[in-house]
Design an enzyme around this catalytic site. Structure first.
Site, PDB file in Angstrom:
ATOM      1  N   ASP A   1       1.577  78.705  34.317  1.00 42.43           N
ATOM      2  CA  ASP A   1       2.993  78.566  34.693  1.00 42.43           C
ATOM      3  C   ASP A   1       3.885  79.251  33.654  1.00 42.43           C
ATOM      4  OD1 ASP A   1       2.731  76.747  32.643  1.00 42.43           O
ATOM      5  OD2 ASP A   1       3.570  75.045  33.739  1.00 42.43           O
ATOM      6  N   SER A   2       3.273  79.737  32.583  1.00 45.16           N
ATOM      7  CA  SER A   2       3.995  80.563  31.601  1.00 45.16           C
ATOM      8  C   SER A   2       4.598  81.788  32.295  1.00 45.16           C
ATOM      9  CB  SER A   2       3.046  81.018  30.487  1.00 45.16           C
ATOM     10  OG  SER A   2       1.878  81.599  31.024  1.00 45.16           O
TER      11      SER A   2
ATOM     12  N   ASP B   1      -2.574  77.024  37.427  1.00 48.82           N
ATOM     13  CA  ASP B   1      -1.850  76.032  36.626  1.00 48.82           C
ATOM     14  C   ASP B   1      -0.841  75.310  37.519  1.00 48.82           C
ATOM     15  OD1 ASP B   1      -1.253  74.844  34.244  1.00 48.82           O
ATOM     16  OD2 ASP B   1      -0.114  76.522  33.411  1.00 48.82           O
TER      17      ASP B   1
ATOM     18  N   LYS C   1      -5.332  73.472  36.926  1.00 48.60           N
ATOM     19  CA  LYS C   1      -5.123  72.893  35.581  1.00 48.60           C
ATOM     20  C   LYS C   1      -3.937  71.933  35.633  1.00 48.60           C
ATOM     21  CE  LYS C   1      -3.332  75.274  31.871  1.00 48.60           C
ATOM     22  NZ  LYS C   1      -2.166  74.467  31.467  1.00 48.60           N
TER      23      LYS C   1
ATOM     24  N   GLU D   1      -1.457  69.325  33.064  1.00 46.61           N
ATOM     25  CA  GLU D   1      -1.066  68.937  31.702  1.00 46.61           C
ATOM     26  C   GLU D   1      -0.986  67.416  31.605  1.00 46.61           C
ATOM     27  OE1 GLU D   1       2.561  70.759  30.284  1.00 46.61           O
ATOM     28  OE2 GLU D   1       1.839  72.768  30.745  1.00 46.61           O
TER      29      GLU D   1
ATOM     30  N   GLU E   1      -3.488  72.760  23.013  1.00 47.58           N
ATOM     31  CA  GLU E   1      -2.398  73.664  22.634  1.00 47.58           C
ATOM     32  C   GLU E   1      -1.695  73.196  21.366  1.00 47.58           C
ATOM     33  OE1 GLU E   1       0.217  75.039  25.739  1.00 47.58           O
ATOM     34  OE2 GLU E   1       1.605  75.918  24.297  1.00 47.58           O
TER      35      GLU E   1
HETATM   36  O1  KIV Z   1       0.861  78.477  31.266  1.00 46.09           O
HETATM   37  C1  KIV Z   1       0.064  78.928  30.437  1.00 46.09           C
HETATM   38  O2  KIV Z   1      -0.013  80.145  30.203  1.00 46.09           O
HETATM   39  C2  KIV Z   1      -0.782  77.982  29.718  1.00 46.09           C
HETATM   40  C3  KIV Z   1      -1.524  78.516  28.540  1.00 46.09           C
HETATM   41  C4  KIV Z   1      -0.597  78.588  27.397  1.00 46.09           C
HETATM   42  C5  KIV Z   1      -2.717  77.746  28.230  1.00 46.09           C
HETATM   43  O3  KIV Z   1      -0.835  76.848  30.038  1.00 46.09           O
END
Ligand code: KIV
Length: 259
Positions: free
Chosen positions: A43-44, A82, A111, A113, A177
């Protein structure tokens, strides 16, 4: 080229470092696929591609589009999606969204969090056949700051307990992280699944970086980033030369013209 499976990723713990990068597009996916075990459609992308202030703003529909592009051009790596902010508030919402994501993108896993708080969601999804990667330590979707985690006893205990809890509830790997080295080392030794570090030291079972950071396309570089290229500089030089050529009528040349 043999497709990476979750079993193969699990088998790498304590043997071979697991290599991971984020990717959001076809071109990067094609390259990462040649070398990486895991490609994360993180989600980055909200921040690095769309200039959003936090990862909270990115919507699931946009993530799905990027993940489809990545997955369509990935043959070998495991593709992980994510789940964005507020798409897994309880196990039923999580299942509804995760199954939609799996169906539309054909990704290999999702994924989430969080630690103890999301254990019931992880158990529910994995029971329903959706592979889950965890993420503990600094949690960008809910953190108020981006400082390193694990510098005091309370934080260390919470992160350790969270890592143990998600490991025991069915994740096949977890991102650690921005946590201090000795805590990352302890967690890696104590949990049964691979730890994938980002700012969490060489003691993790694998490493991940945001692709734009390692290529030098970002505006800000945390200490844990190693820049392997300076694409901003390279792209700027190319754009400058193109504009110069157009102004001087050097482009298009005979080579670029249909006769
Ligand atoms: O969103 C992302 O790129 C991440 C990584 C920093 C692991 O969660």
């Amino acid at each position: 080229m043999q497709k990476l499976t979750i079993k193969k990723i699990l088998n790498k713990k304590n043997k071979t470092p697991i290599t991971c990068l984020t990717a959001y597009s076809k071109a990067i996916a094609q390259i990462a696929d040649k070398y990486c075990d895991i490609i994360l459609v993180g989600d980055s992308l909200g921040m690095v591609l769309y200039g959003m202030k936090t990862t909270k703003e990115i919507k699931i529909g946009t993530m799905i589009l990027h993940c489809k592009a990545v997955k369509n051009f990935t043959k070998k790596s495991l593709v992980v999606f994510d789940m964005p902010y507020k798409t897994y508030e309880n196990k039923f919402i999580a299942y509804k969204n995760a199954s939609k994501v799996m169906k539309l993108t054909k990704c290999d896993a999702i994924k989430l969090e969080g630690g103890k708080k999301i254990v019931n969601i992880i158990k529910y999804l994995t029971k329903k056949g959706i592979p889950v990667m965890g993420h503990v330590g600094l949690l960008p979707q809910t953190s108020s700051n981006f400082k390193v985690r694990g510098k005091n006893f309370v934080q260390r205990k919470k992160i350790f307990d969270d890592a143990k809890a998600i490991s025991n509830s069915g994740v096949f790997a977890m991102v650690l992280e921005c946590v201090v080295e000795d805590l990352a080392k302890k967690i890696t030794h104590k949990v049964s699944v691979p730890t994938i570090g980002i700012g969490a030291s060489k003691y993790c079972d694998g490493q991940i970086l945001v692709i734009d950071d390692m290529l030098g396309l970002s505006d800000y570089y945390p200490r844990f980033v190693k820049q392997y290229s300076n694409l901003k500089k390279i792209i700027e030089k190319s754009v400058k030369n193109y504009v110069k050529d157009v102004k001087l009528r050097k482009f298009p040349s005979n080579k670029n013209v249909y006769k």
